[in-house]
Design a protein around this motif. Structure first.
Motif, mmCIF file in Angstrom:
data_model
loop_
_atom_site.group_PDB
_atom_site.id
_atom_site.type_symbol
_atom_site.label_atom_id
_atom_site.label_comp_id
_atom_site.label_asym_id
_atom_site.label_seq_id
_atom_site.Cartn_x
_atom_site.Cartn_y
_atom_site.Cartn_z
ATOM 1 N N ALA A 196 -18.063 28.850 11.688
ATOM 2 C CA ALA A 196 -19.466 28.918 11.299
ATOM 3 C C ALA A 196 -20.120 30.186 11.857
ATOM 4 N N ASP A 197 -19.773 30.526 13.087
ATOM 5 C CA ASP A 197 -20.364 31.711 13.709
ATOM 6 C C ASP A 197 -19.948 32.991 12.979
ATOM 7 N N VAL A 198 -18.643 33.135 12.700
ATOM 8 C CA VAL A 198 -18.192 34.379 12.090
ATOM 9 C C VAL A 198 -18.660 34.485 10.643
ATOM 10 N N VAL A 199 -18.707 33.370 9.940
ATOM 11 C CA VAL A 199 -19.227 33.394 8.574
ATOM 12 C C VAL A 199 -20.709 33.752 8.590
ATOM 13 N N THR A 200 -21.444 33.218 9.544
ATOM 14 C CA THR A 200 -22.860 33.561 9.679
ATOM 15 C C THR A 200 -23.028 35.045 9.968
ATOM 16 N N PHE A 201 -22.175 35.598 10.830
ATOM 17 C CA PHE A 201 -22.256 37.026 11.131
ATOM 18 C C PHE A 201 -22.003 37.856 9.882
ATOM 19 N N ILE A 202 -20.953 37.527 9.141
ATOM 20 C CA ILE A 202 -20.602 38.290 7.940
ATOM 21 C C ILE A 202 -21.713 38.193 6.895
ATOM 22 N N ARG A 203 -22.284 37.011 6.735
ATOM 23 C CA ARG A 203 -23.336 36.815 5.727
ATOM 24 C C ARG A 203 -24.650 37.491 6.124
ATOM 25 N N GLY A 204 -24.819 37.752 7.413
ATOM 26 C CA GLY A 204 -26.061 38.361 7.860
ATOM 27 C C GLY A 204 -25.997 39.849 8.106
ATOM 28 N N ALA A 205 -24.779 40.392 8.280
ATOM 29 C CA ALA A 205 -24.625 41.799 8.662
ATOM 30 C C ALA A 205 -24.689 42.734 7.460
ATOM 31 N N TRP A 206 -24.892 44.030 7.747
ATOM 32 C CA TRP A 206 -24.777 45.139 6.789
ATOM 33 C C TRP A 206 -25.735 45.016 5.593
ATOM 34 N N GLY A 207 -26.815 44.286 5.772
ATOM 35 C CA GLY A 207 -27.770 44.117 4.682
ATOM 36 C C GLY A 207 -27.476 42.939 3.782
ATOM 37 N N ASN A 208 -26.440 42.149 4.116
ATOM 38 C CA ASN A 208 -26.128 40.987 3.271
ATOM 39 C C ASN A 208 -27.268 39.956 3.307
ATOM 40 N N ASN A 209 -27.798 39.726 4.495
ATOM 41 C CA ASN A 209 -29.010 38.907 4.664
ATOM 42 C C ASN A 209 -28.937 37.549 3.970
ATOM 43 N N ALA A 210 -27.768 36.912 4.011
ATOM 44 C CA ALA A 210 -27.622 35.561 3.452
ATOM 45 C C ALA A 210 -27.835 34.531 4.549
ATOM 46 N N SER A 211 -28.061 33.301 4.148
ATOM 47 C CA SER A 211 -28.408 32.248 5.101
ATOM 48 C C SER A 211 -27.261 31.928 6.044
ATOM 49 N N PRO A 212 -27.560 31.463 7.260
ATOM 50 C CA PRO A 212 -26.519 31.101 8.227
ATOM 51 C C PRO A 212 -25.798 29.824 7.829
ATOM 52 N N VAL A 213 -24.690 29.563 8.518
ATOM 53 C CA VAL A 213 -23.852 28.390 8.255
ATOM 54 C C VAL A 213 -23.692 27.618 9.557
ATOM 55 N N ASP A 214 -23.724 26.288 9.479
ATOM 56 C CA ASP A 214 -23.548 25.493 10.698
ATOM 57 C C ASP A 214 -22.178 24.842 10.722
ATOM 58 N N ALA A 215 -21.774 24.398 11.891
ATOM 59 C CA ALA A 215 -20.431 23.826 12.091
ATOM 60 C C ALA A 215 -20.232 22.549 11.294
ATOM 61 N N THR A 216 -21.286 21.770 11.114
ATOM 62 C CA THR A 216 -21.165 20.534 10.336
ATOM 63 C C THR A 216 -20.763 20.839 8.903
ATOM 64 N N SER A 217 -21.367 21.862 8.312
ATOM 65 C CA SER A 217 -21.019 22.258 6.942
ATOM 66 C C SER A 217 -19.581 22.751 6.874
ATOM 67 N N VAL A 218 -19.156 23.510 7.858
ATOM 68 C CA VAL A 218 -17.785 24.009 7.890
ATOM 69 C C VAL A 218 -16.804 22.852 7.983
ATOM 70 N N ALA A 219 -17.085 21.880 8.851
ATOM 71 C CA ALA A 219 -16.188 20.743 9.019
ATOM 72 C C ALA A 219 -16.082 19.921 7.739
ATOM 73 N N SER A 220 -17.177 19.828 6.989
ATOM 74 C CA SER A 220 -17.156 19.049 5.751
ATOM 75 C C SER A 220 -16.310 19.706 4.679
ATOM 76 N N LEU A 221 -16.117 21.019 4.785
ATOM 77 C CA LEU A 221 -15.313 21.745 3.807
ATOM 78 C C LEU A 221 -13.853 21.847 4.215
ATOM 79 N N GLN A 222 -13.528 21.474 5.436
ATOM 80 C CA GLN A 222 -12.170 21.607 5.948
ATOM 81 C C GLN A 222 -11.188 20.831 5.088
ATOM 82 N N HIS A 223 -10.104 21.479 4.701
ATOM 83 C CA HIS A 223 -8.986 20.869 3.964
ATOM 84 C C HIS A 223 -9.353 20.421 2.553
ATOM 85 N N SER A 224 -10.521 20.797 2.045
ATOM 86 C CA SER A 224 -10.865 20.378 0.689
ATOM 87 C C SER A 224 -10.327 21.318 -0.369
ATOM 88 N N ALA A 225 -9.777 22.442 0.045
ATOM 89 C CA ALA A 225 -9.154 23.359 -0.907
ATOM 90 C C ALA A 225 -7.679 23.497 -0.570
#
Length: 441
Positions: free
Chosen positions: A399-428
């Protein structure tokens, strides 16, 4: 067995334009040329991606599609007379492909993109039928049975009546005016055989595509529902989350090789390129690209992405105190660089990447969790693999690294929390790398 979600992946004017311009020029009595042309139509229609199980016989079916109440399976479409389509007449074949009705009168599930295939010309259907009957080896393999309640086909007849266009109405829409013949050709390929909207357009409550062509709504190709956990992006000229920053050559290169200076394919799009678009002629690829660039944005108020060097400057100065910055430096920067520019086309940029800036972070989370594999293509034989970090990093770290990537270099996308990451685990499903490049036929 490869499993796909529903709707599936993979990740596609005038009457003269409906002929496949890049296919061999065939005489009516030249079966060999007609088979070759039909093979091209099959590749443009991405038939193999759904009807061939990895490692299995071509077009023998058996690929499973997950639904909330069970699974359906892609049928055997080899010319075997018992288990395949060998007993089909051309009229019955056309009805199945363009109207979603089997030879016995039962309705097909719309995992078969017949709402898009309704746009296909009679000449393309004839070539496709000839190819399957004379250019494909029959395979005596039965398709797995569908269990109840999905074994009841009658609800699909109601679905077809409500949401599937008639061949006549679809053909009329195909013939609408365009600025030039190339854009008209691209519209035919994208809206018809390529069935790009099956993944890249939003769906309604009955899982129907909300729009089947650009003539009716800007929702067409504006981004779709998750497929195998990945979110198909907008293919329109949307700023930040679409293709507004992609040139015609960028689109052509991506469809031919799965990579370009802007990004790389992953998930079902890799299959769509491997089985389909990499086999198309340059003329058709440019026609598709011109059509996609012709489409206006779904959100005309969105502002263009602008690069912000602040994150890169901090990392170069040894400052990794921002949320996720240390994880990024340790695990990502070697390939994607501290400035987020990557080393395209080997390692894609993260700065200004539409997948990174999407309203839904699912795709980026899944790539970090499960890795990604881009197989070699005929025009780009090198294969690239990104390692999976799902077992190395915690949900909080991802969640932290995805939040960094989405926020850096002008991307300015919303942050991600660990609960959301855990809910996506193993679904793909994990990515699979082909052992060798897929050759052009």
């Amino acid at each position: 067995m490869k499993i796909r979600a529903f709707p599936f992946a993979a990740a596609l004017g005038a009457a003269a334009l409906l002929l496949l311009a890049s296919a061999p020029h065939a005489r009516a009595d030249d079966t060999g040329d007609l088979v070759a042309r039909g093979r091209y139509v099959a590749e443009a229609s991405d038939c193999s991606a759904c009807h061939t199980v990895k490692g299995g016989r071509p077009f023998a079916g058996g690929l499973a599609f997950r639904l909330p109440f069970g699974s359906i399976y892609a049928p055997n479409i080899s010319p075997d007379p018992i288990h395949g389509i060998g007993a089909y007449s051309e009229a019955a074949f056309s009805r199945a492909v363009r109207e979603g009705v089997r030879r016995d009168g039962a309705s097909l599930y719309p995992a078969m993109p017949f709402p898009s295939y309704a746009r296909m010309s009679d000449s393309d259907i004839h070539a496709l039928f000839t190819y399957f009957m004379k250019g494909v080896q029959p395979v005596a393999s039965a398709t797995p049975a569908i269990s109840w309640p999905l074994s009841m086909r009658w609800p699909m007849s109601l679905w077809r009546a409500a949401f599937a266009p008639s061949v006549q109405s679809a053909q009329k829409d195909v013939a609408r005016p365009f600025p030039d013949s190339a854009i008209a050709r691209g519209a035919y390929l994208v809206e018809g055989p390529g069935h790009c909207g099956a993944c890249h357009s939003p769906r309604g409550i009955a899982l129907q595509e909300k729009t089947l062509s650009a003539s009716s709504s800007t929702l067409f190709l504006s981004g779709g529902a998750p497929v195998d956990g990945f979110v198909p992006t907008s293919l329109r000229q949307d700023q930040r989350t679409g293709l507004a920053s992609w040139s015609e050559d960028d689109i052509v290169t991506f469809l031919a090789t799965g990579r370009n200076r802007k990004g790389e394919a992953f998930g079902g799009m890799t299959d769509a390129i491997s089985h389909g678009t990499q086999h198309l002629s340059d003329a058709d690829l440019h026609a598709i690209a011109r059509y996609l660039r012709f489409l206006g944005p779904n959100d005309p108020k969105a502002t263009a992405w602008q690069y912000d060097p602040a994150a890169a400057t901090s990392l170069r100065q040894g400052n990794a105190t921002a949320r996720g910055a240390k994880v990024y430096v340790d695990h990502c920067a070697a390939c994607h660089r501290t400035d987020g520019a990557g080393y395209a086309p080997a390692f894609p940029p993260l700065a200004g990447n539409p997948v990174v800036m999407s309203d839904k972070p699912d795709s980026l989370v899944h790539v970090v969790q499960s890795g990604a594999a881009l197989p070699g293509m005929a025009r780009a034989p090198s294969a690239f693999v990104m390692p999976a970090y799902g077992q190395r990093l915690s949900a909080e770290q991802i969640a932290d690294v995805v939040t960094f990537i989405r926020g850096a270099w002008g991307n300015n996308a919303s942050p991600v929390d660990a609960t959301s990451v855990a809910s996506l685990q193993h679904s793909a499903p994990p990515p699979v790398l082909s052992e060798k490049p897929v050759p052009l036929n």
